[in-house]
Design a protein around this motif. Structure first.
Motif, PDB file in Angstrom:
ATOM      1  N   ARG A   1       0.797  -1.227   0.000  1.00  0.00           N
ATOM      2  CA  ARG A   1       0.000   0.000   0.000  1.00  0.00           C
ATOM      3  C   ARG A   1       0.831   1.278   0.000  1.00  0.00           C
ATOM      4  O   ARG A   1       0.277   2.372  -0.049  1.00  0.00           O
ATOM      5  CB  ARG A   1      -0.941   0.000   1.208  1.00  0.00           C
ATOM      6  N   ILE A   2       2.154   1.150   0.066  1.00  0.00           N
ATOM      7  CA  ILE A   2       3.015   2.329   0.146  1.00  0.00           C
ATOM      8  C   ILE A   2       3.753   2.527  -1.170  1.00  0.00           C
ATOM      9  O   ILE A   2       4.425   1.620  -1.661  1.00  0.00           O
ATOM     10  CB  ILE A   2       4.042   2.203   1.282  1.00  0.00           C
ATOM     11  N   ARG A   3       3.651   3.724  -1.716  1.00  0.00           N
ATOM     12  CA  ARG A   3       4.442   4.104  -2.876  1.00  0.00           C
ATOM     13  C   ARG A   3       5.537   5.056  -2.397  1.00  0.00           C
ATOM     14  O   ARG A   3       5.266   6.164  -1.921  1.00  0.00           O
ATOM     15  CB  ARG A   3       3.567   4.797  -3.927  1.00  0.00           C
ATOM     16  N   ALA A   4       6.768   4.598  -2.493  1.00  0.00           N
ATOM     17  CA  ALA A   4       7.921   5.413  -2.125  1.00  0.00           C
ATOM     18  C   ALA A   4       8.824   5.498  -3.348  1.00  0.00           C
ATOM     19  O   ALA A   4       9.717   4.665  -3.526  1.00  0.00           O
ATOM     20  CB  ALA A   4       8.655   4.801  -0.934  1.00  0.00           C
ATOM     21  N   PRO A   5       8.605   6.477  -4.219  1.00  0.00           N
ATOM     22  CA  PRO A   5       9.376   6.580  -5.457  1.00  0.00           C
ATOM     23  C   PRO A   5      10.788   7.083  -5.212  1.00  0.00           C
ATOM     24  O   PRO A   5      11.165   7.410  -4.076  1.00  0.00           O
ATOM     25  CB  PRO A   5       8.573   7.586  -6.283  1.00  0.00           C
ATOM     26  N   HIS A   6      11.573   7.163  -6.270  1.00  0.00           N
ATOM     27  CA  HIS A   6      12.894   7.762  -6.181  1.00  0.00           C
ATOM     28  C   HIS A   6      12.746   9.231  -5.781  1.00  0.00           C
ATOM     29  O   HIS A   6      11.636   9.778  -5.744  1.00  0.00           O
ATOM     30  CB  HIS A   6      13.634   7.640  -7.515  1.00  0.00           C
ATOM     31  N   GLU A   7      13.850   9.891  -5.509  1.00  0.00           N
ATOM     32  CA  GLU A   7      13.800  11.283  -5.075  1.00  0.00           C
ATOM     33  C   GLU A   7      13.072  12.150  -6.100  1.00  0.00           C
ATOM     34  O   GLU A   7      13.376  12.105  -7.291  1.00  0.00           O
ATOM     35  CB  GLU A   7      15.226  11.793  -4.847  1.00  0.00           C
ATOM     36  N   LEU A   8      12.115  12.938  -5.637  1.00  0.00           N
ATOM     37  CA  LEU A   8      11.278  13.731  -6.531  1.00  0.00           C
ATOM     38  C   LEU A   8      11.784  15.159  -6.724  1.00  0.00           C
ATOM     39  O   LEU A   8      11.456  15.806  -7.722  1.00  0.00           O
ATOM     40  CB  LEU A   8       9.839  13.763  -5.995  1.00  0.00           C
ATOM     41  N   HIS A   9      12.546  15.670  -5.761  1.00  0.00           N
ATOM     42  CA  HIS A   9      13.103  17.026  -5.869  1.00  0.00           C
ATOM     43  C   HIS A   9      12.008  18.045  -6.221  1.00  0.00           C
ATOM     44  O   HIS A   9      12.166  18.868  -7.133  1.00  0.00           O
ATOM     45  CB  HIS A   9      14.221  17.070  -6.915  1.00  0.00           C
ATOM     46  N   LEU A  10      10.916  18.015  -5.496  1.00  0.00           N
ATOM     47  CA  LEU A  10       9.788  18.894  -5.797  1.00  0.00           C
ATOM     48  C   LEU A  10      10.175  20.361  -5.761  1.00  0.00           C
ATOM     49  O   LEU A  10       9.675  21.169  -6.556  1.00  0.00           O
ATOM     50  CB  LEU A  10       8.655  18.632  -4.799  1.00  0.00           C
ATOM     51  N   ARG A  11      11.072  20.724  -4.871  1.00  0.00           N
ATOM     52  CA  ARG A  11      11.391  22.147  -4.716  1.00  0.00           C
ATOM     53  C   ARG A  11      12.079  22.731  -5.956  1.00  0.00           C
ATOM     54  O   ARG A  11      12.165  23.945  -6.103  1.00  0.00           O
ATOM     55  CB  ARG A  11      12.272  22.371  -3.493  1.00  0.00           C
ATOM     56  N   THR A  12      12.574  21.874  -6.840  1.00  0.00           N
ATOM     57  CA  THR A  12      13.234  22.358  -8.053  1.00  0.00           C
ATOM     58  C   THR A  12      12.249  22.623  -9.180  1.00  0.00           C
ATOM     59  O   THR A  12      12.637  23.143 -10.235  1.00  0.00           O
ATOM     60  CB  THR A  12      14.287  21.351  -8.552  1.00  0.00           C
TER      61      THR A  12
END
Length: 283
Positions: free
Chosen positions: A73-84
């Motif tokens: 039930r957990i999706r833990a993707p690679h680093e998303l770097h949202l702040r960029t």
């Protein structure tokens, strides 16, 4: 020395040493300087309660994310770097048009971030998402304003071990600069840990007993623990390479590897001793 005096000494030492982002150890009665909260836009969020794994670089966050991503039930993707990810209007009137809707450029970025998390959940069919980008520890105040109901996992590792790991990974890196960088990250984690609800995990404990530590995290998230989480090598976790996360042989082995022995006290950089003590690594 009494606890209050000891904490105050730690606090002053960190301020002298330039922990300019956040205060890792703050004595009782010393107010935290927070930025003004952003308007509450939680009603417009597609993902109400995402999970943020806050850690320094080289603290085992990729290991923890692949363990979590192995949960059904957990999706833990690679680093998303949202702040960029930035929103840049292409016409002069674009911002006025959006402002009329009550949408600043900052809020448009937040809508984009939220949409990305939602996309990951929909595309994988899971219902809990974890973002483990280490740089999130530097913007935790913004994250907590974007998602008032967010949940947090605070991952600690001996700061001196982090420094050595960074130096081993980056050829010809300047040690003093690495120490400063690590100090910024770990103080960010500690400040967030003191201000936000969440669960704290030590990397050394995770590698010693991954079942126990992942059980603690699942309990915090209100999910049943799954033994298959420990067999993360049997699952596809997407790209594991620079920028996406760790790409070491340990991760690629598919098995949790023991942590390195802890550094000797005399080998801990002076600038990191206070935070190492606050995290229980030094007496």
């Amino acid at each position: 020395m009494q606890d209050g005096r000891r904490d105050n000494a730690m606090y002053k030492a960190l301020r002298r040493r330039g922990a300019h982002l956040l205060e890792a150890v703050r004595p009782p009665g010393v107010a935290l300087k927070r930025k003004a909260p952003l308007p509450d836009r939680s009603a417009s969020r597609l993902v109400d309660s995402p999970v943020f794994l806050l850690s320094s670089v080289r603290s085992g966050s990729t290991l923890l994310r692949v363990l979590l991503n192995s949960h059904s039930r957990i999706r833990a993707p690679h680093e998303l770097h949202l702040r960029t990810l930035k929103v840049e209007p292409s016409r002069e009137f674009s911002e006025d048009v959006m402002d009329a809707l009550g949408l600043t450029r900052t809020e448009l970025e937040h809508l984009l971030w939220d949409r990305i998390l939602h996309y990951e959940l929909v595309s994988t069919g899971k219902d809990v998402i974890v973002d483990k980008t280490p740089a999130n520890a530097l913007i935790w105040q913004r994250i907590s304003s974007v998602w008032p109901n967010a949940r947090y996992v605070f991952l600690q590792r001996h700061p001196a071990s982090v420094v050595e790991s960074v130096l081993n990974r980056r050829k010809n890196a300047d040690r003093a600069e690495v120490v400063k960088e690590v100090l910024d990250y770990v103080t960010g984690v500690e400040e967030a840990r003191r201000m936000l609800d969440g669960v704290t995990v030590k990397y050394e404990d995770l590698t010693a007993d991954p079942a126990r530590e992942t059980q603690r995290i699942c309990a915090y998230l209100g999910l049943p623990w799954e033994e298959s989480m420990l067999d993360y090598g049997a699952k596809d976790h997407g790209p594991i390479r620079p920028v996406f996360g760790d790409w070491s042989k340990n991760i690629k082995s598919g098995k949790v590897q023991p942590a390195r022995p802890l550094p000797r006290e005399e080998d801990v950089p002076a600038d990191l001793r206070d935070i190492a003590r606050a995290w229980g690594y030094l007496s």
